[in-house]
Design an enzyme around this catalytic site. Structure first.
Site, PDB file in Angstrom:
ATOM      1  N   SER A   1     -12.747  44.723 -21.841  1.00 23.52           N
ATOM      2  CA  SER A   1     -13.333  43.895 -20.780  1.00 23.52           C
ATOM      3  C   SER A   1     -12.271  43.059 -20.088  1.00 23.52           C
ATOM      4  O   SER A   1     -11.509  42.347 -20.740  1.00 23.52           O
ATOM      5  CB  SER A   1     -14.359  42.920 -21.367  1.00 23.52           C
TER       6      SER A   1
ATOM      7  N   HIS B   1     -16.218  46.903 -16.688  1.00 19.60           N
ATOM      8  CA  HIS B   1     -15.813  48.208 -17.197  1.00 19.60           C
ATOM      9  C   HIS B   1     -16.077  49.238 -16.089  1.00 19.60           C
ATOM     10  O   HIS B   1     -17.236  49.522 -15.767  1.00 19.60           O
ATOM     11  CB  HIS B   1     -16.614  48.580 -18.443  1.00 19.60           C
TER      12      HIS B   1
ATOM     13  N   HIS C   1     -20.045  50.689 -25.802  1.00 21.26           N
ATOM     14  CA  HIS C   1     -20.211  49.741 -26.911  1.00 21.26           C
ATOM     15  C   HIS C   1     -21.490  50.061 -27.664  1.00 21.26           C
ATOM     16  O   HIS C   1     -22.489  50.490 -27.078  1.00 21.26           O
ATOM     17  CB  HIS C   1     -20.315  48.308 -26.384  1.00 21.26           C
TER      18      HIS C   1
ATOM     19  N   TYR D   1     -23.475  47.834 -28.760  1.00 19.93           N
ATOM     20  CA  TYR D   1     -24.543  46.924 -28.311  1.00 19.93           C
ATOM     21  C   TYR D   1     -25.261  47.426 -27.068  1.00 19.93           C
ATOM     22  O   TYR D   1     -26.349  46.957 -26.739  1.00 19.93           O
ATOM     23  CB  TYR D   1     -24.014  45.489 -28.095  1.00 19.93           C
ATOM     24  N   GLU D   2     -24.654  48.372 -26.354  1.00 19.07           N
ATOM     25  CA  GLU D   2     -25.333  48.915 -25.177  1.00 19.07           C
ATOM     26  C   GLU D   2     -26.502  49.806 -25.579  1.00 19.07           C
ATOM     27  O   GLU D   2     -27.290  50.223 -24.730  1.00 19.07           O
ATOM     28  CB  GLU D   2     -24.342  49.703 -24.317  1.00 19.07           C
TER      29      GLU D   2
ATOM     30  N   ALA E   1     -11.309  42.429 -25.436  1.00 19.23           N
ATOM     31  CA  ALA E   1     -11.427  40.985 -25.277  1.00 19.23           C
ATOM     32  C   ALA E   1     -12.001  40.459 -26.585  1.00 19.23           C
ATOM     33  O   ALA E   1     -12.861  41.101 -27.181  1.00 19.23           O
ATOM     34  CB  ALA E   1     -12.376  40.664 -24.128  1.00 19.23           C
TER      35      ALA E   1
ATOM     36  N   MET F   1     -16.591  42.866 -30.169  1.00 19.04           N
ATOM     37  CA  MET F   1     -17.731  43.787 -30.299  1.00 19.04           C
ATOM     38  C   MET F   1     -17.334  45.241 -30.070  1.00 19.04           C
ATOM     39  O   MET F   1     -18.150  46.039 -29.608  1.00 19.04           O
ATOM     40  CB  MET F   1     -18.819  43.383 -29.294  1.00 19.04           C
ATOM     41  N   SER F   2     -16.118  45.575 -30.406  1.00 19.88           N
ATOM     42  CA  SER F   2     -15.681  46.957 -30.133  1.00 19.88           C
ATOM     43  C   SER F   2     -14.592  47.372 -31.123  1.00 19.88           C
ATOM     44  O   SER F   2     -14.486  46.806 -32.202  1.00 19.88           O
ATOM     45  CB  SER F   2     -15.153  47.060 -28.698  1.00 19.88           C
TER      46      SER F   2
ATOM     47  N   ASN G   1     -11.453  33.608 -25.159  1.00 20.72           N
ATOM     48  CA  ASN G   1     -12.165  32.327 -25.362  1.00 20.72           C
ATOM     49  C   ASN G   1     -11.989  31.898 -26.810  1.00 20.72           C
ATOM     50  O   ASN G   1     -11.710  32.728 -27.677  1.00 20.72           O
ATOM     51  CB  ASN G   1     -13.666  32.508 -25.062  1.00 20.72           C
TER      52      ASN G   1
ATOM     53  N   HIS H   1     -19.615  35.532 -20.371  1.00 20.16           N
ATOM     54  CA  HIS H   1     -18.864  36.747 -20.022  1.00 20.16           C
ATOM     55  C   HIS H   1     -17.921  36.509 -18.836  1.00 20.16           C
ATOM     56  O   HIS H   1     -16.864  37.135 -18.747  1.00 20.16           O
ATOM     57  CB  HIS H   1     -19.842  37.898 -19.736  1.00 20.16           C
TER      58      HIS H   1
HETATM   59  N1  HPA Z   1     -17.195  36.868 -29.759  1.00 16.07           N
HETATM   60  C1  HPA Z   1     -17.425  38.201 -29.780  1.00 16.07           C
HETATM   61  N2  HPA Z   1     -16.935  39.025 -28.875  1.00 16.07           N
HETATM   62  C2  HPA Z   1     -16.184  38.515 -27.893  1.00 16.07           C
HETATM   63  C3  HPA Z   1     -15.900  37.140 -27.803  1.00 16.07           C
HETATM   64  C4  HPA Z   1     -16.440  36.273 -28.797  1.00 16.07           C
HETATM   65  O1  HPA Z   1     -16.238  35.043 -28.793  1.00 16.07           O
HETATM   66  N3  HPA Z   1     -15.122  36.965 -26.705  1.00 16.07           N
HETATM   67  C5  HPA Z   1     -14.933  38.190 -26.157  1.00 16.07           C
HETATM   68  N4  HPA Z   1     -15.567  39.141 -26.867  1.00 16.07           N
END
Ligand code: HPA
Length: 290
Positions: free
Chosen positions: A29, A60, A82, A84-85, A112, A228-229, A252, A264
């Site tokens: 991302s 993406h 992903h 989660y999708e 990310a 998450m990947s 972050n 996001h």
């Molecule tokens: N948590 C999970 N996935 C992420 C985060 C996070 O803080 N930042 C970017 N992807």
């Protein structure tokens, strides 16, 4: 069946680009801009690639980019699938299966991530030294196809140590170059700033971000970053004997580390901010993976 589908997709890609592809790169991302560095690029939207899904996540692009970086033929996945999708885990790792059948030897996974290590800041680039699979699923579950790899693949060194050394060496060189050009500009000596920090990536299914308590738990378990990947793709690559390099962009601070909530947009903005150095590192690492 999955093998036949992957073979069909690999044959399709070969029909569009017949150089031997040595390295594949998955862009996370906010990191998709690296695809613009690919020379003599052949771009194929996922819609046209047999058995590929559309990427539904903002940030993406959803295309394969085939071409050269530093004289090496590469395949870039600009946008990943992903868990989660809602995709089956076999779809999430499908591109890796295809890369394997194309004869790719090295896979660079980028993502990310949120920092769990309190020394990391927004924009820190983390070289993945190892991962924790907290996704609640393993992509190799189910019948094993020996043509991909063994039933019980070893995961002692998911992220190749020699690749980690190459990445750290490149990061040091780039840091020195940047300090020198800074010094030339200002007329004052400038100390090289570390551009890459090693850490453990904890893969979660998402899509909700974590709670502060979960982040404290993952820190106790040895995580430095959460995302998450990456974990399913890394496992599938090792299953096939592909060597893996992983880089997380800390977009972050993870939940509870600062008072801020996570969104996001912030993830995308930080990706854009580090794009220059991230792309420079990748461009210089790729020709050295040999
Ligand atoms: N948590 C999970 N996935 C992420 C985060 C996070 O803080 N930042 C970017 N992807």
């Amino acid at each position: 069946m999955s093998y036949d589908k992957a073979k069909e997709t690999a044959d399709f890609i070969r029909s569009k680009y017949d150089n031997q592809i040595d390295v594949a790169v998955v862009l996370g991302s906010g990191l998709g801009g690296f695809a613009d560095r690919v020379e003599n690029a052949v771009k194929i939207p996922y819609e046209e690639v047999p058995h590929f899904k559309r990427s539904t996540v903002e940030g993406h692009a959803g295309q394969l980019v085939l071409g050269e970086v530093g004289g090496v033929s590469i395949a870039v996945q600009q946008g990943r699938f992903h868990f989660y999708e809602g995709y089956k885990i076999s779809k999430v790792i499908f591109p890796v299966r295809v890369f394997g059948l194309l004869g790719v030897k090295s896979l660079i996974l980028t993502n990310a991530a949120g920092s769990v290590d309190t020394d990391f800041k927004q924009g820190t680039l983390m070289l993945i030294r190892d991962h924790l699979n907290m996704m609640g699923i393993n992509p190799l579950r189910g019948e094993n196809d020996e043509r991909f790899g063994p039933r019980f693949p070893d995961m002692t060194e998911v992220y190749a140590l020699d690749y980690q050394d190459i990445a750290m060496a490149v990061a040091r060189e780039v840091a020195v170059e940047r300090a020198q050009s800074e010094a030339a500009k200002t007329g004052k000596p400038a100390a090289p700033q570390p551009l890459l920090r090693r850490g453990v990536y904890c893969g979660l299914s998402g899509p909700s971000y974590e709670t502060p308590s979960e982040i404290r738990m993952f820190r106790l378990l040895g995580a430095d970053a959460v995302g998450m990947s990456t974990v399913p793709e890394a496992i599938a690559a090792r299953h096939m004997g592909i060597k893996v390099l992983g880089i997380s962009c800390i977009t972050n601070l993870a939940a509870g580390i600062s008072d801020e909530s996570i969104n996001h947009d912030e993830v995308m903005e930080t990706g854009a901010r580090v794009a220059g150095v991230f792309q420079e590192l990748l461009s210089k690492i790729i020709p050295r993976l040999g």
